[in-house]
Write a protein that holds these residues in place. Structure first.
Motif, short mmCIF file in Angstrom:
data_model
loop_
_atom_site.label_atom_id
_atom_site.label_comp_id
_atom_site.label_asym_id
_atom_site.label_seq_id
_atom_site.Cartn_x
_atom_site.Cartn_y
_atom_site.Cartn_z
N HIS A 59 0.78 -1.10 0.00
CA HIS A 59 -0.07 -0.06 0.03
C HIS A 59 0.82 1.13 0.03
O HIS A 59 0.40 2.48 0.05
CB HIS A 59 -0.99 0.12 1.31
N ASN A 60 2.06 1.17 0.09
CA ASN A 60 2.95 2.27 -0.06
C ASN A 60 4.15 2.21 -0.68
O ASN A 60 4.70 1.05 -1.20
CB ASN A 60 3.28 2.66 1.34
N THR A 61 4.91 3.32 -0.97
CA THR A 61 6.20 3.49 -1.84
C THR A 61 7.40 3.85 -1.07
O THR A 61 8.49 4.13 -1.61
CB THR A 61 6.13 4.25 -3.02
N GLN A 62 7.34 3.88 0.24
CA GLN A 62 8.30 4.23 1.23
C GLN A 62 8.15 3.65 2.45
O GLN A 62 6.85 3.32 2.81
CB GLN A 62 8.72 5.70 1.07
N ILE A 63 8.99 3.68 3.29
CA ILE A 63 8.96 3.23 4.71
C ILE A 63 9.38 4.35 5.52
O ILE A 63 10.30 5.01 5.29
CB ILE A 63 9.69 1.96 5.05
N ILE A 64 8.52 4.85 6.57
CA ILE A 64 8.59 6.07 7.46
C ILE A 64 9.94 5.39 8.36
O ILE A 64 9.96 4.35 8.97
CB ILE A 64 7.47 6.23 8.17
#
Length: 319
Positions: A59-64
């Motif tokens: 669901h995302n394109t980066q990791i916080i």
């Protein structure tokens, strides 16, 4: 038994919870994880329990980069080995999670679909809400998102400050809560915008607030395929996304991406240009449906996929 959640301190307890859940429910044929990289723990537990169908969903394109960041990086490497199927809300999210080669070979997109009837433009709702909140005659810029680093509220305020210099009757409606809410309020005050920015918190009627807005702005630092972008376009809103949001989000003809490298004045110019146009907001929901984001259609599709996957797995075991 309630899940202990994906807190690092609870991982052993979580794995035991999953093992017991799958042992006590042998009829479970598919485990479908939406937990980002930490979904590895659910899928690994399912693999150990002998569940043959294990779906990882990106669901995302980066990791916080938070305290869990090193662990999340490790889990990202291990995730494909725990899954049998590789799904994503969109192309870019799938490539980020599984790699371009694996995604091209076996990736599958399931849209972040919505109930379109809740978001279709309704002039009477717009009029009622704007009157209730003294927004008649105002140019309302909207944003829906958690107050965290990803959503980039600090830049949003800078952009809005440039808009407000040109159009004093502009208002910024912020829906959401989060750890950076207070610092965002402080920045709005420092910019002298406290009377023009509405901090609306967590709303039960977000769908109605889209009606009250004149445009929607999402200057995120990274995104998969944001549901709020789909919702805003279903309400027929002109939308402005940062170039860090996948281009897959562009559903309406007047939706666009603006580079985060562009200055605030350029963002303001692009945003204020919508005041000169006349978009057919009522058409938004139908365009979004045609693009494949109707929850009823996608729900039926998902049910069919699950049934076909389970039937194939049963046939394979019967041989």
């Amino acid at each position: 038994v309630v899940s202990p959640g994906l807190n690092p301190l609870h991982f052993p307890k979580y794995e035991r919870y999953m093992a017991n859940l799958l042992h006590d429910n042998p009829d479970i044929k598919i485990v479908h994880s939406h937990n980002g990289t930490l979904g590895y723990y659910a899928l690994k537990s399912a693999k150990d329990a002998g569940v043959k169908l294990r779906i990882a969903h990106a669901h995302n394109t980066q990791i916080i980069r938070d305290s869990k960041y090193p662990l999340k990086l490790l889990c990202k490497q291990l995730l494909p080995g725990a899954a049998t199927d590789y799904w994503g809300c969109g192309r870019d999210a799938g490539i980020f999670y599984y790699g371009e080669k694996r995604w091209k070979a076996s990736g599958f997109i399931l849209h972040n679909a919505i109930n379109l009837s809740n978001f279709r433009f309704q002039p009477e709702v717009r009029s009622r809400l704007r009157q209730l909140h003294q927004l008649e005659g105002c140019f309302v810029i909207g944003h829906v998102g958690r107050f965290n680093l990803q959503k980039n509220h600090t830049r949003l305020l800078d952009i809005f400050a440039s808009v407000a210099k040109i159009v004093p009757e502009a208002r910024l409606a912020l829906i959401g809560v989060g750890e950076l809410e207070q610092s965002t309020q402080e920045k709005a005050k420092a910019l002298g915008l406290q009377d023009r920015v509405l901090f609306l918190g967590q709303m039960a009627n977000v769908n109605e607030w889209y009606q009250a807005m004149d445009c929607f702005v999402l200057p995120s630092l990274f995104e998969g395929l944001p549901v709020v972008g789909v919702e805003a376009q279903a309400a027929g809103l002109p939308c402005f996304f940062s170039d860090k949001v996948t281009d897959e989000i562009l559903l309406l003809p007047d939706a666009c991406r603006v580079s985060l490298e562009a200055d605030n004045e350029e963002w303001a110019r692009r945003i204020l240009a919508v005041r000169q146009g006349k978009s057919d907001r009522a058409a938004g929901a139908d365009i979004v449906r045609q693009a494949g984001y109707d929850i009823h259609e996608e729900g039926r599709k998902l049910q069919e996929i699950y049934l076909n996957m389970a039937a194939c797995a049963d046939a394979s075991r019967a041989k």
